[in-house]
Write an enzyme that holds these catalytic residues in place. Structure first.
Site, mmCIF file in Angstrom:
data_model
loop_
_atom_site.group_PDB
_atom_site.id
_atom_site.type_symbol
_atom_site.label_atom_id
_atom_site.label_comp_id
_atom_site.label_asym_id
_atom_site.label_seq_id
_atom_site.Cartn_x
_atom_site.Cartn_y
_atom_site.Cartn_z
ATOM 1 N N ARG A 84 -2.827 0.966 1.879
ATOM 2 C CA ARG A 84 -1.870 0.462 0.892
ATOM 3 C C ARG A 84 -2.480 0.350 -0.503
ATOM 4 O O ARG A 84 -1.772 0.121 -1.481
ATOM 5 C CB ARG A 84 -1.324 -0.895 1.343
ATOM 6 C CG ARG A 84 -0.438 -0.758 2.586
ATOM 7 C CD ARG A 84 0.151 -2.092 3.063
ATOM 8 N NE ARG A 84 0.625 -2.937 1.984
ATOM 9 C CZ ARG A 84 0.225 -4.190 1.770
ATOM 10 N NH1 ARG A 84 -0.668 -4.759 2.557
ATOM 11 N NH2 ARG A 84 0.714 -4.893 0.781
ATOM 12 N N ASN A 85 -3.793 0.514 -0.608
ATOM 13 C CA ASN A 85 -4.444 0.479 -1.912
ATOM 14 C C ASN A 85 -4.061 1.754 -2.664
ATOM 15 O O ASN A 85 -4.069 2.841 -2.098
ATOM 16 C CB ASN A 85 -5.961 0.373 -1.732
ATOM 17 C CG ASN A 85 -6.670 0.057 -3.027
ATOM 18 O OD1 ASN A 85 -6.603 0.808 -3.984
ATOM 19 N ND2 ASN A 85 -7.366 -1.071 -3.040
ATOM 20 N N ALA A 86 -3.772 1.627 -3.936
ATOM 21 C CA ALA A 86 -3.314 2.768 -4.741
ATOM 22 C C ALA A 86 -4.457 3.624 -5.288
ATOM 23 O O ALA A 86 -4.207 4.624 -5.962
ATOM 24 C CB ALA A 86 -2.453 2.268 -5.902
ATOM 25 N N THR A 129 -6.167 -1.625 -8.291
ATOM 26 C CA THR A 129 -5.377 -0.750 -7.420
ATOM 27 C C THR A 129 -5.003 -1.446 -6.120
ATOM 28 O O THR A 129 -4.311 -0.864 -5.287
ATOM 29 C CB THR A 129 -6.141 0.551 -7.110
ATOM 30 O OG1 THR A 129 -7.380 0.230 -6.473
ATOM 31 C CG2 THR A 129 -6.376 1.370 -8.374
#
Length: 164
Positions: free
Chosen positions: A41-43, A145
């Site tokens: 889920r980290n961008a 992020t």
């Protein structure tokens, strides 16, 4: 705090590095996966994939090589700390051990730009790392992020364009 002392990762860097992206400390998922930005889920990977033209879903070693081919290195400010969970706010302030940036910058003198992945990485660096002989390096904080840092769609990518 009775949490186990956690150890971060070595730098993902090679001789082509001109840019260093610094996080605070790997998340629980990142530590378990032995990967920088291992939380899906980290961008981070979608953003850097967009900026540098690689597949954010490629195998981890392919993504690292893609960044390195563009002169981008990864590391975290903290080498060790105690933390329960993944939140930066859960890091025990009495347990902080910073990485050796003097050695890193001496070993990779072409690094001229450092980007902090979020406010906590920037704050930890400024508080814990002695900044001698870094006049040649530009430092800039970017929005985190992390999925915990919610901003309007596209805002993170727009800010992160500074690294490309």
């Amino acid at each position: 705090m009775s949490a186990t002392l956690l150890h971060g990762f070595p730098p993902a860097v090679d001789h082509r590095a001109t840019v260093l992206i610094l996080g605070s400390f790997p998340s629980v998922q990142s530590l378990a996966n032995h990967q920088y930005y291992g939380n899906p889920r980290n961008a981070f990977w979608p953003i850097t994939g967009e900026l540098f033209g690689f597949d954010a879903d490629a195998p981890y070693d392919v993504r690292l090589r893609a960044l390195q081919s563009h002169g981008v290195a990864l590391w975290d400010v903290l080498h060790k700390c105690r933390r329960i969970g993944s939140a930066d706010s859960a890091i025990d302030p009495k347990s902080l051990v910073a990485n050796d940036f003097g050695e890193l910058f001496a070993s990779y003198p072409a690094i001229a730009r450092v980007y902090f992945n979020g406010a906590k990485a920037c704050e930890l660096y400024r508080r814990l790392v002695e900044q001698r002989d870094t006049d040649r390096i530009d430092f800039q904080r970017l929005p985190s992020t992390s999925p915990a840092h919610a901003v309007r769609p596209g805002a993170k990518l727009a800010a992160w364009r500074a690294i490309s």
